[in-house]
Design a protein around this motif. Structure first.
Motif, short mmCIF file in Angstrom:
data_model
loop_
_atom_site.label_atom_id
_atom_site.label_comp_id
_atom_site.label_asym_id
_atom_site.label_seq_id
_atom_site.Cartn_x
_atom_site.Cartn_y
_atom_site.Cartn_z
N ASP A 132 1.04 4.20 -2.80
CA ASP A 132 0.67 5.57 -2.46
C ASP A 132 1.78 6.58 -2.74
O ASP A 132 1.51 7.74 -3.03
N ASP A 185 0.83 -1.21 0.00
CA ASP A 185 0.00 0.00 0.00
C ASP A 185 0.86 1.26 0.00
O ASP A 185 0.60 2.20 -0.75
N ARG A 204 -6.81 -4.16 0.39
CA ARG A 204 -6.37 -3.21 -0.64
C ARG A 204 -5.10 -3.71 -1.34
O ARG A 204 -4.99 -3.63 -2.57
N TRP A 248 -11.11 4.35 3.64
CA TRP A 248 -11.32 5.29 2.54
C TRP A 248 -10.43 4.95 1.34
O TRP A 248 -10.87 4.99 0.20
N THR A 249 -9.16 4.62 1.59
CA THR A 249 -8.27 4.28 0.48
C THR A 249 -8.68 2.94 -0.15
O THR A 249 -8.55 2.77 -1.36
N ARG A 307 -11.48 3.73 -2.42
CA ARG A 307 -11.02 4.34 -3.67
C ARG A 307 -10.51 3.27 -4.64
O ARG A 307 -10.68 3.38 -5.84
N ALA A 308 -9.87 2.24 -4.12
CA ALA A 308 -9.36 1.15 -4.96
C ALA A 308 -10.51 0.28 -5.47
O ALA A 308 -10.44 -0.26 -6.57
N TRP A 357 -8.86 6.21 7.40
CA TRP A 357 -8.07 6.43 6.19
C TRP A 357 -7.88 5.12 5.42
O TRP A 357 -7.99 5.09 4.19
N ALA A 358 -7.61 4.03 6.12
CA ALA A 358 -7.42 2.74 5.45
C ALA A 358 -8.70 2.31 4.71
O ALA A 358 -8.63 1.82 3.58
N GLN A 391 -6.09 -2.83 4.94
CA GLN A 391 -4.80 -2.77 4.24
C GLN A 391 -4.53 -4.04 3.46
O GLN A 391 -4.05 -3.98 2.33
#
Length: 139
Positions: free
Chosen positions: A13, A9, A50, A102-103, A106-107, A99-100, A47
């Motif tokens: 990023d 990750d 993702r 949300w990311t 997004r993926a 945040w994890a 995590q």
């Protein structure tokens, strides 16, 4: 596996050049992505999931359902309905976890819909008699 996922990750990023070490593969992450009960924290699971996706892992219907059922109930804190709680028996609201997720979203757009889960402190995944995660697996 959570540390391996953090490496994948983070490299993604920061647009770091190169590939992850050879032992960090989609195949190595898949059993962890498919079994969220192995994790005590939503952050670690988000995590890993993702990283699995970033390495080309596909999300079939059972995996999507498992991810949604594991993460969605932890959305919402008193006065902060868009944030996520840590998971496990910890009722705390957590920016790192948020945040994890949300990311991850997004993926994989729409994996965890933008609806509020149970917002009571200590609420856990649905289907748990106590409202808290009970399987505290090793990472």
């Amino acid at each position: 596996m959570a540390a391996a996922a953090a490496l994948v990750d983070g490299a993604h990023d920061t647009h770091a050049a190169g590939n992850p070490p050879g032992w960090i593969t989609r195949g190595a992450l898949e059993p962890w992505a498919r079994n969220p009960e192995r994790f005590t924290a939503i952050y670690d699971y988000a995590q890993v999931l993702r990283a699995y996706v970033l390495l080309g892992g596909g999300l079939d219907a059972p995996l999507r359902r498992a991810a949604h059922d594991e993460i969605a109930p932890y959305r919402g804190c008193p006065g902060l309905p868009g944030l996520y709680r840590i998971g496990g028996t910890d009722p705390g609201c957590d920016l790192k976890t948020t945040w994890a997720v949300w990311t991850l979203n997004r993926a994989v757009p729409g994996l965890v819909p933008k609806t509020t889960g149970r917002s009571g402190a200590g609420a856990g995944p649905s289907g748990s008699a106590s409202g808290k995660r009970t399987n505290r697996g090793q990472q």
